[in-house]
Design a protein around this motif. Structure first.
Motif, PDB file in Angstrom:
ATOM      1  N   LEU A 132       4.671  -5.406  -9.971  1.00 43.74           N
ATOM      2  CA  LEU A 132       4.419  -4.544  -8.823  1.00 43.74           C
ATOM      3  C   LEU A 132       2.919  -4.312  -8.747  1.00 43.74           C
ATOM      4  N   HIS A 133       2.337  -4.605  -7.606  1.00 45.71           N
ATOM      5  CA  HIS A 133       0.914  -4.396  -7.370  1.00 45.71           C
ATOM      6  C   HIS A 133       0.808  -3.358  -6.257  1.00 45.71           C
ATOM      7  N   LEU A 134       0.570  -2.130  -6.652  1.00 44.87           N
ATOM      8  CA  LEU A 134       0.579  -0.999  -5.737  1.00 44.87           C
ATOM      9  C   LEU A 134      -0.852  -0.583  -5.435  1.00 44.87           C
ATOM     10  N   LEU A 135      -1.213  -0.603  -4.162  1.00 46.45           N
ATOM     11  CA  LEU A 135      -2.544  -0.176  -3.734  1.00 46.45           C
ATOM     12  C   LEU A 135      -2.431   1.283  -3.310  1.00 46.45           C
ATOM     13  N   VAL A 136      -2.863   2.165  -4.193  1.00 48.59           N
ATOM     14  CA  VAL A 136      -2.697   3.600  -3.992  1.00 48.59           C
ATOM     15  C   VAL A 136      -3.884   4.141  -3.193  1.00 48.59           C
TER      16      VAL A 136
ATOM     17  N   GLN B  66       0.848  -1.184   0.000  1.00 47.22           N
ATOM     18  CA  GLN B  66       0.000   0.000   0.000  1.00 47.22           C
ATOM     19  C   GLN B  66       0.884   1.235   0.000  1.00 47.22           C
ATOM     20  N   MET B  67       0.391   2.267  -0.658  1.00 47.51           N
ATOM     21  CA  MET B  67       1.167   3.498  -0.751  1.00 47.51           C
ATOM     22  C   MET B  67       0.235   4.699  -0.817  1.00 47.51           C
ATOM     23  N   SER B  68       0.810   5.864  -0.562  1.00 47.24           N
ATOM     24  CA  SER B  68       0.085   7.124  -0.714  1.00 47.24           C
ATOM     25  C   SER B  68       0.194   7.569  -2.171  1.00 47.24           C
ATOM     26  N   VAL B  69      -0.628   8.531  -2.555  1.00 50.59           N
ATOM     27  CA  VAL B  69      -0.572   9.024  -3.927  1.00 50.59           C
ATOM     28  C   VAL B  69       0.759   9.698  -4.236  1.00 50.59           C
ATOM     29  N   ASP B  70       1.472  10.146  -3.198  1.00 46.57           N
ATOM     30  CA  ASP B  70       2.767  10.781  -3.440  1.00 46.57           C
ATOM     31  C   ASP B  70       3.951   9.833  -3.225  1.00 46.57           C
ATOM     32  N   GLY B  71       3.685   8.526  -3.235  1.00 41.90           N
ATOM     33  CA  GLY B  71       4.757   7.546  -3.325  1.00 41.90           C
ATOM     34  C   GLY B  71       5.372   7.026  -2.045  1.00 41.90           C
ATOM     35  N   TYR B  72       4.687   7.184  -0.915  1.00 47.24           N
ATOM     36  CA  TYR B  72       5.230   6.693   0.353  1.00 47.24           C
ATOM     37  C   TYR B  72       4.475   5.452   0.828  1.00 47.24           C
ATOM     38  N   MET B  73       5.219   4.509   1.434  1.00 42.36           N
ATOM     39  CA  MET B  73       4.580   3.311   1.973  1.00 42.36           C
ATOM     40  C   MET B  73       4.358   3.399   3.477  1.00 42.36           C
TER      41      MET B  73
ATOM     42  N   MET C  29       1.324   4.102   9.901  1.00 44.16           N
ATOM     43  CA  MET C  29       0.409   3.493   8.934  1.00 44.16           C
ATOM     44  C   MET C  29      -1.033   3.943   9.205  1.00 44.16           C
ATOM     45  N   ASP C  30      -1.198   5.028   9.954  1.00 45.46           N
ATOM     46  CA  ASP C  30      -2.522   5.497  10.347  1.00 45.46           C
ATOM     47  C   ASP C  30      -3.292   6.165   9.210  1.00 45.46           C
ATOM     48  N   TRP C  31      -2.703   6.268   8.055  1.00 39.18           N
ATOM     49  CA  TRP C  31      -3.302   6.932   6.908  1.00 39.18           C
ATOM     50  C   TRP C  31      -3.980   5.946   5.956  1.00 39.18           C
ATOM     51  N   LEU C  32      -3.824   4.649   6.204  1.00 40.17           N
ATOM     52  CA  LEU C  32      -4.372   3.633   5.311  1.00 40.17           C
ATOM     53  C   LEU C  32      -5.890   3.689   5.269  1.00 40.17           C
ATOM     54  N   THR C  33      -6.453   3.407   4.113  1.00 40.76           N
ATOM     55  CA  THR C  33      -7.896   3.421   3.909  1.00 40.76           C
ATOM     56  C   THR C  33      -8.502   2.115   4.409  1.00 40.76           C
ATOM     57  N   PHE C  34      -9.400   2.221   5.369  1.00 37.04           N
ATOM     58  CA  PHE C  34     -10.167   1.074   5.867  1.00 37.04           C
ATOM     59  C   PHE C  34     -11.555   1.559   6.218  1.00 37.04           C
ATOM     60  N   PRO C  35     -12.582   0.738   6.175  1.00 39.05           N
ATOM     61  CA  PRO C  35     -12.522  -0.664   5.815  1.00 39.05           C
ATOM     62  C   PRO C  35     -12.452  -0.847   4.301  1.00 39.05           C
TER      63      PRO C  35
END
Length: 187
Positions: free
Chosen positions: A140-144, A9-16, A23-29
């Motif tokens: 590469l499977h990137l979840l943006v 998983q990554m942010s739109v600006d390229g950070y994991m 990792m508090d920025w991840l989209t859930f659920p």
């Protein structure tokens, strides 16, 4: 030869992760459509490669059966053999995991030469960057996630040269995440 995939998983600006590993920025659920996509991605996988630091959290978390995960996913993660990349460990403290150290290119070549299904890595940051920099991944499977962090742990290492990728597929999901499937452009 087996296919070696990276999924993270990554942010739109390229950070994991944030600068301190946040990792508090991840989209859930997540929604059913992304879960089905990831189930299909991992179905042919019969080997998981992890960096030592990620393994220290990843393996025990799945062994405990994470809340919100279905039993089939828990069983798949626990039953799939793991290779932990580490030069500081000599043997695995975890069930169903072995430690491999030394030359990363050689380790990956040996794993890919074995019979079997796909190989997947979820990183962490150091391992993901090393694999990308050494051009050892097939996919590469990137979840943006729809968030910009501004700073943090970058997905892509600074190699001093351009790294080119081919877009294989892009798919948005109902939860707001977009999956990018990239392949390194070689030759």
């Amino acid at each position: 030869m087996r296919t070696f995939k990276l999924q993270l998983q990554m942010s739109v600006d390229g950070y994991m992760a944030g600068p301190n590993g946040e990792m508090d920025w991840l989209t859930f659920p997540w929604t059913d459509d992304i879960n089905a996509h990831l189930d299909a991605l991992t179905a042919p996988v019969d080997c998981i490669v992890l960096g030592r630091r990620l393994a220290e959290g990843f393996i025990p978390a799945w062994a405990a059966g994470p809340e919100g995960e279905d039993q089939a996913s828990i069983d798949k993660m626990n039953d799939t053999p793991k290779v932990v990349i580490s030069d500081s460990l000599t043997e695995s403290p975890w069930e169903n995991a072995v430690v491999a150290g030394g030359d990363l290119t050689k380790i990956v070549a040996e794993l890919k030469a074995r019979p079997g299904g796909d190989i997947i890595t979820y990183g962490g940051a150091t391992l993901a960057q090393r694999l990308i920099a050494a051009d050892l991944l097939d996919e590469l499977h990137l979840l943006v996630n729809p968030v910009a962090l501004g700073t943090g742990l970058p997905v892509f290492p600074s190699t001093g040269a351009h790294q080119r990728f081919e877009l294989v597929a892009a798919r948005p999901f109902d939860c707001g995440i977009t999956a990018l499937h990239l392949a390194p452009k070689r030759g």
